[in-house]
Design a protein around this motif. Structure first.
Motif, PDB file in Angstrom:
ATOM      1  N   SER A 109       0.869  -1.167   0.000  1.00 49.02           N
ATOM      2  CA  SER A 109       0.000   0.000   0.000  1.00 49.02           C
ATOM      3  C   SER A 109       0.913   1.226   0.000  1.00 49.02           C
ATOM      4  O   SER A 109       2.125   1.115   0.142  1.00 49.02           O
ATOM      5  N   TRP A 110       0.304   2.397  -0.131  1.00 52.64           N
ATOM      6  CA  TRP A 110       1.119   3.613  -0.061  1.00 52.64           C
ATOM      7  C   TRP A 110       1.761   3.750   1.302  1.00 52.64           C
ATOM      8  O   TRP A 110       2.882   4.211   1.435  1.00 52.64           O
ATOM      9  N   TYR A 111       1.048   3.330   2.346  1.00 51.52           N
ATOM     10  CA  TYR A 111       1.606   3.401   3.693  1.00 51.52           C
ATOM     11  C   TYR A 111       2.822   2.485   3.818  1.00 51.52           C
ATOM     12  O   TYR A 111       3.845   2.868   4.381  1.00 51.52           O
ATOM     13  N   GLY A 112       2.700   1.272   3.306  1.00 45.74           N
ATOM     14  CA  GLY A 112       3.811   0.329   3.332  1.00 45.74           C
ATOM     15  C   GLY A 112       4.984   0.812   2.501  1.00 45.74           C
ATOM     16  O   GLY A 112       6.144   0.650   2.887  1.00 45.74           O
ATOM     17  N   PHE A 113       4.684   1.407   1.367  1.00 46.77           N
ATOM     18  CA  PHE A 113       5.752   1.911   0.505  1.00 46.77           C
ATOM     19  C   PHE A 113       6.488   3.074   1.158  1.00 46.77           C
ATOM     20  O   PHE A 113       7.717   3.146   1.123  1.00 46.77           O
ATOM     21  N   ILE A 114       5.753   3.983   1.775  1.00 49.03           N
ATOM     22  CA  ILE A 114       6.384   5.132   2.439  1.00 49.03           C
ATOM     23  C   ILE A 114       7.220   4.656   3.623  1.00 49.03           C
ATOM     24  O   ILE A 114       8.325   5.167   3.863  1.00 49.03           O
ATOM     25  N   GLU A 115       6.727   3.655   4.346  1.00 52.10           N
ATOM     26  CA  GLU A 115       7.503   3.090   5.452  1.00 52.10           C
ATOM     27  C   GLU A 115       8.796   2.461   4.935  1.00 52.10           C
ATOM     28  O   GLU A 115       9.865   2.667   5.505  1.00 52.10           O
ATOM     29  N   LEU A 116       8.690   1.707   3.844  1.00 50.56           N
ATOM     30  CA  LEU A 116       9.870   1.102   3.223  1.00 50.56           C
ATOM     31  C   LEU A 116      10.832   2.175   2.727  1.00 50.56           C
ATOM     32  O   LEU A 116      12.045   2.060   2.898  1.00 50.56           O
ATOM     33  N   LEU A 117      10.297   3.230   2.164  1.00 49.43           N
ATOM     34  CA  LEU A 117      11.114   4.332   1.664  1.00 49.43           C
ATOM     35  C   LEU A 117      11.849   5.031   2.801  1.00 49.43           C
ATOM     36  O   LEU A 117      13.025   5.394   2.657  1.00 49.43           O
ATOM     37  N   SER A 118      11.197   5.192   3.934  1.00 49.41           N
ATOM     38  CA  SER A 118      11.857   5.850   5.062  1.00 49.41           C
ATOM     39  C   SER A 118      12.947   4.971   5.667  1.00 49.41           C
ATOM     40  O   SER A 118      13.934   5.479   6.176  1.00 49.41           O
ATOM     41  N   LYS A 119      12.779   3.650   5.593  1.00 53.18           N
ATOM     42  CA  LYS A 119      13.794   2.733   6.125  1.00 53.18           C
ATOM     43  C   LYS A 119      14.948   2.510   5.154  1.00 53.18           C
ATOM     44  O   LYS A 119      16.109   2.480   5.556  1.00 53.18           O
ATOM     45  N   GLU A 120      14.612   2.340   3.887  1.00 51.17           N
ATOM     46  CA  GLU A 120      15.598   1.912   2.890  1.00 51.17           C
ATOM     47  C   GLU A 120      16.123   3.046   2.011  1.00 51.17           C
ATOM     48  O   GLU A 120      17.095   2.850   1.293  1.00 51.17           O
ATOM     49  N   GLY A 121      15.457   4.174   2.021  1.00 48.47           N
ATOM     50  CA  GLY A 121      15.852   5.258   1.119  1.00 48.47           C
ATOM     51  C   GLY A 121      15.477   4.920  -0.308  1.00 48.47           C
ATOM     52  O   GLY A 121      14.503   4.213  -0.560  1.00 48.47           O
ATOM     53  N   SER A 122      16.265   5.387  -1.240  1.00 44.18           N
ATOM     54  CA  SER A 122      15.933   5.182  -2.653  1.00 44.18           C
ATOM     55  C   SER A 122      16.054   3.725  -3.093  1.00 44.18           C
ATOM     56  O   SER A 122      15.511   3.350  -4.136  1.00 44.18           O
ATOM     57  N   SER A 123      16.706   2.880  -2.317  1.00 43.85           N
ATOM     58  CA  SER A 123      16.780   1.461  -2.675  1.00 43.85           C
ATOM     59  C   SER A 123      15.435   0.764  -2.473  1.00 43.85           C
ATOM     60  O   SER A 123      15.264  -0.384  -2.882  1.00 43.85           O
ATOM     61  N   ALA A 124      14.480   1.442  -1.859  1.00 41.68           N
ATOM     62  CA  ALA A 124      13.134   0.875  -1.686  1.00 41.68           C
ATOM     63  C   ALA A 124      12.488   0.595  -3.039  1.00 41.68           C
ATOM     64  O   ALA A 124      11.707  -0.349  -3.170  1.00 41.68           O
ATOM     65  N   PHE A 125      12.824   1.400  -4.046  1.00 41.06           N
ATOM     66  CA  PHE A 125      12.242   1.199  -5.370  1.00 41.06           C
ATOM     67  C   PHE A 125      12.627  -0.154  -5.955  1.00 41.06           C
ATOM     68  O   PHE A 125      11.855  -0.759  -6.684  1.00 41.06           O
ATOM     69  N   SER A 126      13.805  -0.640  -5.627  1.00 41.75           N
ATOM     70  CA  SER A 126      14.237  -1.935  -6.146  1.00 41.75           C
ATOM     71  C   SER A 126      13.595  -3.098  -5.389  1.00 41.75           C
ATOM     72  O   SER A 126      13.653  -4.233  -5.836  1.00 41.75           O
ATOM     73  N   LYS A 127      12.980  -2.829  -4.258  1.00 43.05           N
ATOM     74  CA  LYS A 127      12.353  -3.877  -3.452  1.00 43.05           C
ATOM     75  C   LYS A 127      10.887  -4.106  -3.841  1.00 43.05           C
ATOM     76  O   LYS A 127      10.260  -5.021  -3.331  1.00 43.05           O
ATOM     77  N   LEU A 128      10.366  -3.275  -4.728  1.00 37.32           N
ATOM     78  CA  LEU A 128       8.995  -3.454  -5.203  1.00 37.32           C
ATOM     79  C   LEU A 128       9.001  -4.353  -6.435  1.00 37.32           C
ATOM     80  O   LEU A 128       9.921  -4.304  -7.246  1.00 37.32           O
ATOM     81  N   ASN A 129       7.951  -5.166  -6.567  1.00 35.28           N
ATOM     82  CA  ASN A 129       7.834  -5.955  -7.794  1.00 35.28           C
ATOM     83  C   ASN A 129       6.895  -5.240  -8.766  1.00 35.28           C
ATOM     84  O   ASN A 129       6.304  -4.214  -8.434  1.00 35.28           O
ATOM     85  N   ILE A 130       6.748  -5.806  -9.936  1.00 35.27           N
ATOM     86  CA  ILE A 130       5.960  -5.157 -10.980  1.00 35.27           C
ATOM     87  C   ILE A 130       4.496  -4.999 -10.566  1.00 35.27           C
ATOM     88  O   ILE A 130       3.852  -4.006 -10.884  1.00 35.27           O
ATOM     89  N   PHE A 131       3.974  -5.949  -9.788  1.00 32.29           N
ATOM     90  CA  PHE A 131       2.579  -5.855  -9.340  1.00 32.29           C
ATOM     91  C   PHE A 131       2.383  -4.714  -8.351  1.00 32.29           C
ATOM     92  O   PHE A 131       1.338  -4.061  -8.352  1.00 32.29           O
TER      93      PHE A 131
END
Length: 80
Positions: A29-51
């Motif tokens: 979700s957007w909440y999960g993505f923002i949490e991942l972004l705050s923890k991982e920084g820009s490398s969070a984008f590589s942790k998402l899959n195409i779905f």
């Protein structure tokens, strides 16, 4: 003003339902993505899959748009 409230309520209900469904499916979700972004920084984008990308940037805005449309239809039924 009541029209805007009804539309906002419809969008809120649709968003809550959509977030509950995707939590069951396992997409971000957007909440999960923002949490991942705050923890991982820009490398969070590589942790998402195409779905996750398809959900966040295509399907979720479309579903919220359906919420707007539904709210508009409901407000027209009630107020007209």
């Amino acid at each position: 003003m009541i029209r805007l409230y009804i539309i906002g309520l419809a969008i809120l209900i649709i968003a809550i339902l959509a977030n509950a469904i995707i939590a069951k499916i396992g997409l971000k979700s957007w909440y999960g993505f923002i949490e991942l972004l705050s923890k991982e920084g820009s490398s969070a984008f590589s942790k998402l899959n195409i779905f996750d990308y398809l959900w966040l940037f295509i399907a979720y805005p479309f579903i919220l748009g359906i919420g707007y449309w539904l709210g508009e239809k409901i407000s027209n039924l009630i107020l007209n």
